[in-house]
Design an enzyme around this catalytic site. Structure first.
Site, mmCIF file in Angstrom:
data_model
loop_
_atom_site.group_PDB
_atom_site.id
_atom_site.type_symbol
_atom_site.label_atom_id
_atom_site.label_comp_id
_atom_site.label_asym_id
_atom_site.label_seq_id
_atom_site.Cartn_x
_atom_site.Cartn_y
_atom_site.Cartn_z
ATOM 1 N N GLU A 46 0.843 -1.197 0.000
ATOM 2 C CA GLU A 46 0.000 0.000 0.000
ATOM 3 C C GLU A 46 0.879 1.248 0.000
ATOM 4 O O GLU A 46 1.933 1.257 0.643
ATOM 5 C CB GLU A 46 -0.907 0.000 1.242
ATOM 6 C CG GLU A 46 -1.889 -1.164 1.234
ATOM 7 C CD GLU A 46 -2.820 -1.182 2.458
ATOM 8 O OE1 GLU A 46 -2.694 -0.299 3.337
ATOM 9 O OE2 GLU A 46 -3.677 -2.084 2.519
ATOM 10 N N HIS A 82 -7.821 1.346 2.095
ATOM 11 C CA HIS A 82 -7.684 0.930 3.500
ATOM 12 C C HIS A 82 -8.429 1.886 4.445
ATOM 13 O O HIS A 82 -7.858 2.373 5.432
ATOM 14 C CB HIS A 82 -6.205 0.837 3.893
ATOM 15 C CG HIS A 82 -5.975 -0.127 5.032
ATOM 16 N ND1 HIS A 82 -4.844 -0.893 5.151
ATOM 17 C CD2 HIS A 82 -6.733 -0.435 6.119
ATOM 18 C CE1 HIS A 82 -4.924 -1.624 6.255
ATOM 19 N NE2 HIS A 82 -6.065 -1.362 6.853
HETATM 20 N N1 LIG Z 1 -9.874 -2.462 6.597
HETATM 21 C C1 LIG Z 1 -9.625 -1.863 7.738
HETATM 22 O O1 LIG Z 1 -9.479 -0.648 7.828
HETATM 23 C C2 LIG Z 1 -9.550 -2.689 8.985
HETATM 24 C C3 LIG Z 1 -9.934 -2.136 10.215
HETATM 25 C C4 LIG Z 1 -9.921 -2.951 11.352
HETATM 26 C C5 LIG Z 1 -9.495 -4.263 11.266
HETATM 27 N N2 LIG Z 1 -9.088 -4.772 10.060
HETATM 28 C C6 LIG Z 1 -8.647 -6.157 9.927
HETATM 29 O O2 LIG Z 1 -9.787 -7.003 9.974
HETATM 30 C C7 LIG Z 1 -9.391 -8.305 10.433
HETATM 31 C C8 LIG Z 1 -10.362 -8.821 11.468
HETATM 32 O O3 LIG Z 1 -10.368 -7.957 12.586
HETATM 33 P P1 LIG Z 1 -11.095 -8.421 13.952
HETATM 34 O O4 LIG Z 1 -11.016 -7.264 14.885
HETATM 35 O O5 LIG Z 1 -12.409 -9.014 13.646
HETATM 36 O O6 LIG Z 1 -10.078 -9.549 14.407
HETATM 37 P P2 LIG Z 1 -10.331 -10.728 15.456
HETATM 38 O O7 LIG Z 1 -9.004 -11.113 15.938
HETATM 39 O O8 LIG Z 1 -11.405 -10.333 16.416
HETATM 40 O O9 LIG Z 1 -10.938 -11.915 14.538
HETATM 41 C C9 LIG Z 1 -10.197 -12.669 13.644
HETATM 42 C C10 LIG Z 1 -10.832 -14.043 13.581
HETATM 43 O O10 LIG Z 1 -10.242 -14.760 12.499
HETATM 44 C C11 LIG Z 1 -10.063 -16.109 12.922
HETATM 45 N N3 LIG Z 1 -9.045 -16.705 12.042
HETATM 46 C C12 LIG Z 1 -7.726 -16.446 11.997
HETATM 47 N N4 LIG Z 1 -7.150 -17.117 10.995
HETATM 48 C C13 LIG Z 1 -8.134 -17.821 10.393
HETATM 49 C C14 LIG Z 1 -8.177 -18.699 9.279
HETATM 50 N N5 LIG Z 1 -7.075 -18.973 8.586
HETATM 51 N N6 LIG Z 1 -9.352 -19.264 8.940
HETATM 52 C C15 LIG Z 1 -10.486 -18.971 9.643
HETATM 53 N N7 LIG Z 1 -10.505 -18.142 10.704
HETATM 54 C C16 LIG Z 1 -9.350 -17.572 11.067
HETATM 55 C C17 LIG Z 1 -9.658 -15.992 14.369
HETATM 56 O O11 LIG Z 1 -9.872 -17.197 15.074
HETATM 57 C C18 LIG Z 1 -10.600 -14.878 14.838
HETATM 58 O O12 LIG Z 1 -11.836 -15.378 15.293
HETATM 59 C C19 LIG Z 1 -7.963 -8.155 10.933
HETATM 60 O O13 LIG Z 1 -7.087 -8.662 9.961
HETATM 61 C C20 LIG Z 1 -7.781 -6.654 11.051
HETATM 62 O O14 LIG Z 1 -6.432 -6.274 10.861
HETATM 63 C C21 LIG Z 1 -9.138 -4.016 8.919
#
Ligand SMILES: NC(=O)c1ccc[n+]([C@@H]2O[C@H](COP(=O)([O-])OP(=O)(O)OC[C@H]3O[C@@H](n4cnc5c(N)ncnc54)[C@H](O)[C@@H]3O)[C@@H](O)[C@H]2O)c1
Length: 412
Positions: free
Chosen positions: A259, A282
């Site tokens: 990015e 993002h």
């Molecule tokens: N686009 C954005 O601006 C933005 C903003 C916030 C968060 N995010 C991203 O969103 C994602 C999710 O955030 P969250 O707060 O829900 O995280 P979280 O940790 O609460 O949830 C992630 C879930 O994914 C599961 N997981 C991990 N690897 C896996 C796999 N290979 N297969 C199936 N399940 C799997 C975990 O067990 C967990 O339940 C993160 O990667 C975070 O960085 C992006």
């Protein structure tokens, strides 16, 4: 007086929370580089940053008065957490303050793509009256497959069901299914039944390249794909091929393998220019509401740590949820080796202290023991605790003279 330095335009509500707790706050709009940070931190006990300021081991080691760092963001990659823990510097972040913002973007994209809104919009901007129902669907009754049922995935599940969608999810951990959502045992099962597949896994290294050509090939013809999690999770070249071939009818991508560094920079991606593909820079978690929530959340965590010693949701210290008790409090962060607690309590016993309450939590190599004793400052146990070679940081609050823990340097 405790002093906080907040960098990188942190939301003003954070300033208000800290000031209301009697903390003097200085704000600066930009980030500081390593040497500027070291020089400036000499006068502060608390540091607030967003994603640009790097808090390195050198910064931590050169700032013995630093008690806590708040990262007003989700990630904590910009801080050397191990160095911070080793020097008794608590780090707090905001793990779910922008969850709702991501979920709302995902919902809007699911509807827009299912309706081919971007295609109609573009045609009309190009002067073409493309009035047709071809390829446009309601989301009601369609199936949403959520990969990663954490904060974001589970919240999306609730909203999608409210729109009349059927929800299935796949998560590598045991998760409570909300509403009528149905857990599936394999990714393959999810791909077979989903009209829309959306990824919300966390950024652990093992998720690199999680979704590539093989999994795209198993998605239903005409399905829609979303990634708002991490860029490295998806093979964007493969996604491009499946859009161009018409196998997938649309996609929304908010995160990319590489990015641009700053606003206004040029963006390159194989996904540019594709029909019914929404690209966003993002911004999943970027709303004014999320910024405010993050400001409030992290500032309250910092305030509570300073006033009560509470480390709830600290990312690097053992977690203890503590309240004000009105008596004196001794908060000792120590190396987690056998016999520490006995040695600490021996010091208290030697000084005739009557322990009113004691709580202990451990996390890896660190232990955190918090002891409530009414006339804490008159007993002189602190020099003995400081002299213990297991002590990392000692903070003592006198119930009567000071409502907060005074600033104190790390022991080693
Ligand atoms: N686009 C954005 O601006 C933005 C903003 C916030 C968060 N995010 C991203 O969103 C994602 C999710 O955030 P969250 O707060 O829900 O995280 P979280 O940790 O609460 O949830 C992630 C879930 O994914 C599961 N997981 C991990 N690897 C896996 C796999 N290979 N297969 C199936 N399940 C799997 C975990 O067990 C967990 O339940 C993160 O990667 C975070 O960085 C992006």
């Amino acid at each position: 007086m405790l002093r906080a330095l907040l960098l990188e335009n942190i939301h003003p509500d954070a300033v208000a929370i800290l000031e209301a707790a009697g903390i003097e706050v200085e704000t600066r709009p930009g980030a500081l580089d390593e040497s500027e940070l070291i020089e400036t931190l000499a006068d502060f006990h608390i540091l607030g940053i967003r994603s640009k300021t790097q808090v390195t081991r050198r910064v931590i080691e050169a700032s013995p008065g630093l008690l806590a760092v708040g990262t007003f963001s989700i990630g904590t990659n910009q801080i050397d957490l191990e160095a911070a823990a080793g020097h008794g510097v608590a780090v707090f972040n905001a793990p779910f303050s922008n969850t709702r913002s991501v979920v709302e973007l995902a919902v809007s994209e699911i509807i827009a793509l299912t309706r081919r809104l971007t295609v109609r919009d573009k045609a009309l901007h190009d002067g073409v009256w493309d009035k047709t129902a071809d390829g446009s669907h309601e989301v009601r009754g369609r199936t949403l497959g959520i990969i990663g049922y954490g904060n974001i995935g589970s919240q999306l599940s609730v909203l999608a069901e409210n729109l009349g969608m059927n929800v299935v999810f796949f998560d590598t951990s045991e998760k409570l299914a909300l509403g009528n959502a149905r857990r599936v045992e394999t990714l393959g099962e999810l791909l077979e039944v989903s009209d829309t597949v959306t990824i919300h896994v966390d950024g652990r290294a093992g998720n690199a390249g999680l979704f590539g050509d093989d999994l795209f090939a198993r998605m239903k013809p005409g399905a829609i794909f979303l990634n708002l999690s991490r860029g490295f999770v998806v093979d964007v070249e493969a996604l491009r091929e499946h859009i161009l071939s018409g196998h997938l009818s649309g996609a929304a991508v908010d995160v990319f393998p590489t990015e641009p560094k700053k606003r206004g920079d040029h963006f390159e991606s194989p996904l540019r220019g594709l029909d019914n593909v929404i690209l966003t820079p993002h911004v999943g978690g970027s709303t004014e509401e999320a910024q405010q929530n993050i400001g409030l959340f992290v500032a309250k965590k910092l305030r509570d740590y300073l006033l009560t010693g509470s480390t709830t949701l600290s990312v690097n210290l053992p977690n203890l949820q503590l309240e004000h008790t009105g008596v004196g409090r001794i908060a000792l962060l120590h190396r987690n080796v056998p016999g520490v607690l006995a040695a600490v309590n021996q010091v208290f016993a030697d000084h005739g202290a009557n322990i009113e309450a004691q709580m202990l939590a451990t996390h890896g190599e660190l232990g955190y023991v918090v002891t409530d004793i009414s006339d804490v400052t008159h007993r002189g146990a602190s020099s003995k605790l400081m002299a213990m070679d297991t002590t990392v940081r000692l903070r003592i609050r006198d119930a009567f003279d000071r409502p907060e823990f005074p600033p104190g340097p790390a022991a080693h």
